[in-house]
Scaffold this active site. Structure first.
Site, short mmCIF file in Angstrom:
data_model
loop_
_atom_site.label_atom_id
_atom_site.label_comp_id
_atom_site.label_asym_id
_atom_site.label_seq_id
_atom_site.Cartn_x
_atom_site.Cartn_y
_atom_site.Cartn_z
N ASP A 134 40.28 37.73 34.36
CA ASP A 134 41.05 36.54 34.04
C ASP A 134 42.05 36.23 35.14
OD1 ASP A 134 39.79 36.18 31.63
OD2 ASP A 134 41.38 37.08 30.43
N PHE A 135 42.43 34.98 35.22
CA PHE A 135 43.40 34.50 36.20
C PHE A 135 44.65 35.37 36.27
CE2 PHE A 135 47.17 31.64 36.74
CZ PHE A 135 46.97 31.29 38.08
#
Length: 224
Positions: free
Chosen positions: A68-69
């Site tokens: 994830d970011f």
């Protein structure tokens, strides 16, 4: 796990570098900094990403899995088509082994356990997901408590996802009453206020070498 921020939003520039932990003719093991996309977003100003940076020096690099970011930590980057195919099959067969470190709110009672709760997209609150017995896919996470901080009222845990659903670790820890600190999607105000970033880090990754067949284990300790 997919990148969790809206691709159409312009994301802030990540000033941290992608660290190469191990270089092999067939693959790289790298440390992804927090708040960097794994692959470019759809917005033209969101081209900065792990793969965009690596392609400058490794033109055959490819993405076989994502973080994830706002999750940091170890990733494997295949450097040729044969390695991409071999490693991709390992992820599909769940023969890779991944361990994450997280700091969660509250004192986790059990020293270890297994969370088996199905996860589905939350269509009314996208891009969030939810625990749902009706439409969710089976999702399993093993956890082990490393330490507890009675003053801060937090626990450091190791998380081993058996499955790889989007937001799985965040939702499973939330479901047992211990949201991950700094999680902008699921943490309450208290857990969100305890950290300026998501305290979730991919710490270990083990897989089979695509050429030799030997077991490869990469370790990348978190900064938190």
């Amino acid at each position: 796990m997919s990148d969790v921020f809206d691709d159409l939003a312009v994301l802030p520039k990540c000033m941290e570098e992608v660290e190469i932990l191990q270089r092999d003719p067939s693959f790289l093991l790298i440390n992804k900094p927090t708040r960097l996309l794994s692959v470019p977003g759809r917005h033209p100003q969101n081209r900065d990403s792990v793969i965009a940076r690596l392609l400058v020096d490794f033109p055959n690099a490819a993405i076989v899995h994502r973080l994830d970011f706002d999750t940091s930590g170890i990733m494997v980057i295949p450097l040729n088509k044969a390695a991409l195919s071999h490693i991709s099959k390992q992820f599909q067969a769940r023969t890779t082994h991944k361990t994450y470190t997280a700091i969660v709110n509250g004192l986790v009672k059990d020293d270890s356990g297994v969370i088996d709760l199905p996860i589905a997209p939350d269509m009314e609150n996208r891009p969030k997901y939810k625990i749902c017995a009706t439409t969710g896919r089976q999702s399993v996470t093993e956890f082990t408590v490393v330490s507890r901080d009675e003053i801060a009222q937090t626990s450091r845990v190791l998380l081993h996802p058996i499955t790889g659903r989007s937001h799985q670790l965040r939702l499973h820890m939330l479901a047992i009453g211990h949201p991950i600190l700094g999680c902008e999607f699921y943490a309450d105000e208290v857990a969100l206020s305890k950290s300026p970033r998501l305290l979730l880090h991919a710490t270990e990754l083990a897989l089979e070498h695509p050429v030799t067949g030997d077991r490869v284990k990469g370790v990348c300790e978190p900064e938190f």
